[in-house]
Write a protein that holds these residues in place. Structure first.
Motif, PDB file in Angstrom:
ATOM      1  N   ASN A  62       0.785  -1.217   0.000  1.00  0.00           N
ATOM      2  CA  ASN A  62       0.000   0.000   0.000  1.00  0.00           C
ATOM      3  C   ASN A  62       0.831   1.287   0.000  1.00  0.00           C
ATOM      4  O   ASN A  62       0.377   2.321  -0.473  1.00  0.00           O
ATOM      5  CB  ASN A  62      -0.905   0.030   1.240  1.00  0.00           C
ATOM      6  N   TYR A  63       2.007   1.202   0.565  1.00  0.00           N
ATOM      7  CA  TYR A  63       2.851   2.381   0.700  1.00  0.00           C
ATOM      8  C   TYR A  63       4.201   2.111   0.043  1.00  0.00           C
ATOM      9  O   TYR A  63       4.767   1.025   0.201  1.00  0.00           O
ATOM     10  CB  TYR A  63       3.057   2.742   2.176  1.00  0.00           C
ATOM     11  N   TRP A  64       4.700   3.133  -0.651  1.00  0.00           N
ATOM     12  CA  TRP A  64       5.941   2.998  -1.411  1.00  0.00           C
ATOM     13  C   TRP A  64       6.859   4.183  -1.181  1.00  0.00           C
ATOM     14  O   TRP A  64       6.394   5.309  -0.984  1.00  0.00           O
ATOM     15  CB  TRP A  64       5.634   2.923  -2.911  1.00  0.00           C
ATOM     16  N   GLY A  65       8.155   3.899  -1.226  1.00  0.00           N
ATOM     17  CA  GLY A  65       9.126   4.982  -1.198  1.00  0.00           C
ATOM     18  C   GLY A  65       9.376   5.527  -2.588  1.00  0.00           C
ATOM     19  O   GLY A  65       8.810   5.042  -3.573  1.00  0.00           O
ATOM     20  N   GLN A  66      10.256   6.515  -2.668  1.00  0.00           N
ATOM     21  CA  GLN A  66      10.573   7.160  -3.944  1.00  0.00           C
ATOM     22  C   GLN A  66      11.671   6.430  -4.710  1.00  0.00           C
ATOM     23  O   GLN A  66      11.868   6.690  -5.890  1.00  0.00           O
ATOM     24  CB  GLN A  66      11.011   8.612  -3.689  1.00  0.00           C
ATOM     25  N   GLY A  67      12.377   5.549  -4.044  1.00  0.00           N
ATOM     26  CA  GLY A  67      13.392   4.749  -4.720  1.00  0.00           C
ATOM     27  C   GLY A  67      14.796   5.290  -4.534  1.00  0.00           C
ATOM     28  O   GLY A  67      14.999   6.488  -4.318  1.00  0.00           O
ATOM     29  N   THR A  68      15.764   4.379  -4.636  1.00  0.00           N
ATOM     30  CA  THR A  68      17.170   4.746  -4.593  1.00  0.00           C
ATOM     31  C   THR A  68      17.884   3.989  -5.705  1.00  0.00           C
ATOM     32  O   THR A  68      17.631   2.806  -5.927  1.00  0.00           O
ATOM     33  CB  THR A  68      17.790   4.444  -3.216  1.00  0.00           C
ATOM     34  N   GLN A  69      18.764   4.667  -6.425  1.00  0.00           N
ATOM     35  CA  GLN A  69      19.413   4.081  -7.584  1.00  0.00           C
ATOM     36  C   GLN A  69      20.591   3.215  -7.171  1.00  0.00           C
ATOM     37  O   GLN A  69      21.438   3.626  -6.371  1.00  0.00           O
ATOM     38  CB  GLN A  69      19.911   5.181  -8.528  1.00  0.00           C
ATOM     39  N   VAL A  70      20.644   2.022  -7.744  1.00  0.00           N
ATOM     40  CA  VAL A  70      21.794   1.124  -7.584  1.00  0.00           C
ATOM     41  C   VAL A  70      22.348   0.848  -8.968  1.00  0.00           C
ATOM     42  O   VAL A  70      21.607   0.449  -9.869  1.00  0.00           O
ATOM     43  CB  VAL A  70      21.376  -0.191  -6.898  1.00  0.00           C
ATOM     44  N   ALA A  71      23.633   1.078  -9.143  1.00  0.00           N
ATOM     45  CA  ALA A  71      24.285   0.813 -10.423  1.00  0.00           C
ATOM     46  C   ALA A  71      25.503  -0.072 -10.186  1.00  0.00           C
ATOM     47  O   ALA A  71      26.338   0.240  -9.335  1.00  0.00           O
ATOM     48  CB  ALA A  71      24.682   2.116 -11.094  1.00  0.00           C
ATOM     49  N   VAL A  72      25.584  -1.164 -10.930  1.00  0.00           N
ATOM     50  CA  VAL A  72      26.682  -2.114 -10.786  1.00  0.00           C
ATOM     51  C   VAL A  72      27.454  -2.138 -12.098  1.00  0.00           C
ATOM     52  O   VAL A  72      26.894  -2.478 -13.147  1.00  0.00           O
ATOM     53  CB  VAL A  72      26.174  -3.513 -10.435  1.00  0.00           C
ATOM     54  N   SER A  73      28.717  -1.785 -12.028  1.00  0.00           N
ATOM     55  CA  SER A  73      29.537  -1.740 -13.240  1.00  0.00           C
ATOM     56  C   SER A  73      30.340  -3.023 -13.399  1.00  0.00           C
ATOM     57  O   SER A  73      30.607  -3.735 -12.425  1.00  0.00           O
ATOM     58  CB  SER A  73      30.498  -0.551 -13.178  1.00  0.00           C
ATOM     59  N   THR A  74      30.734  -3.300 -14.632  1.00  0.00           N
ATOM     60  CA  THR A  74      31.520  -4.509 -14.911  1.00  0.00           C
ATOM     61  C   THR A  74      32.987  -4.278 -14.607  1.00  0.00           C
ATOM     62  O   THR A  74      33.433  -3.157 -14.458  1.00  0.00           O
ATOM     63  CB  THR A  74      31.362  -4.925 -16.368  1.00  0.00           C
TER      64      THR A  74
END
Length: 122
Positions: free
Chosen positions: A110-122
């Motif tokens: 029912n409730y959600w956050g705004q999100g946080t970016q995760v980036a994984v490089s090679t």
């Protein structure tokens, strides 16, 4: 007003780790399930992990099982996601969510956050 605030995202090399946190304010959700979802560019938001109200029953998507660990601290109204052995396919925006009961379905939360970016490089 209920707010979920994710933190801990960033850029990491493959094989590395990140620790995400999600602090909930405005209400106490100690009787609710909490979960993490993620959404990669051009893809649907998908289930990552969930945990029941007491923190005794975690559940994981097959793609992260054995690498990610979900936990919660009800006294702090906070849920965590420890992500180890990260791979490029883990790159996404990660969202925390609160629901009535443990579920892998987006619609159960029912409730959600705004999100946080995760980036994984090679």
């Amino acid at each position: 007003q209920v707010e979920l605030a994710e933190s801990g995202g960033g850029l990491v090399q493959a094989g590395g780790f990140l620790s995400l946190s999600c602090a909930v304010s405005g209400r106490t959700f100690s009787n609710n399930a909490m979960a993490w979802f993620r959404q990669a560019p051009g893809k649907e938001r998908e289930f990552v992990a969930a945990i029941n109200w007491s923190g005794t029953i975690p559940y994981y998507a097959d793609s992260v099982k054995g690498r990610f660990t979900i936990s919660r601290e009800n006294a702090k109204n906070t849920v965590y996601l420890q992500m180890d052995s990260l791979i490029p396919e883990d790159t996404a925006v990660y969202y925390c969510a609160v629901g009535v009961q443990l579920s892998t379905a987006r619609g159960r939360y029912n409730y959600w956050g705004q999100g946080t970016q995760v980036a994984v490089s090679t």
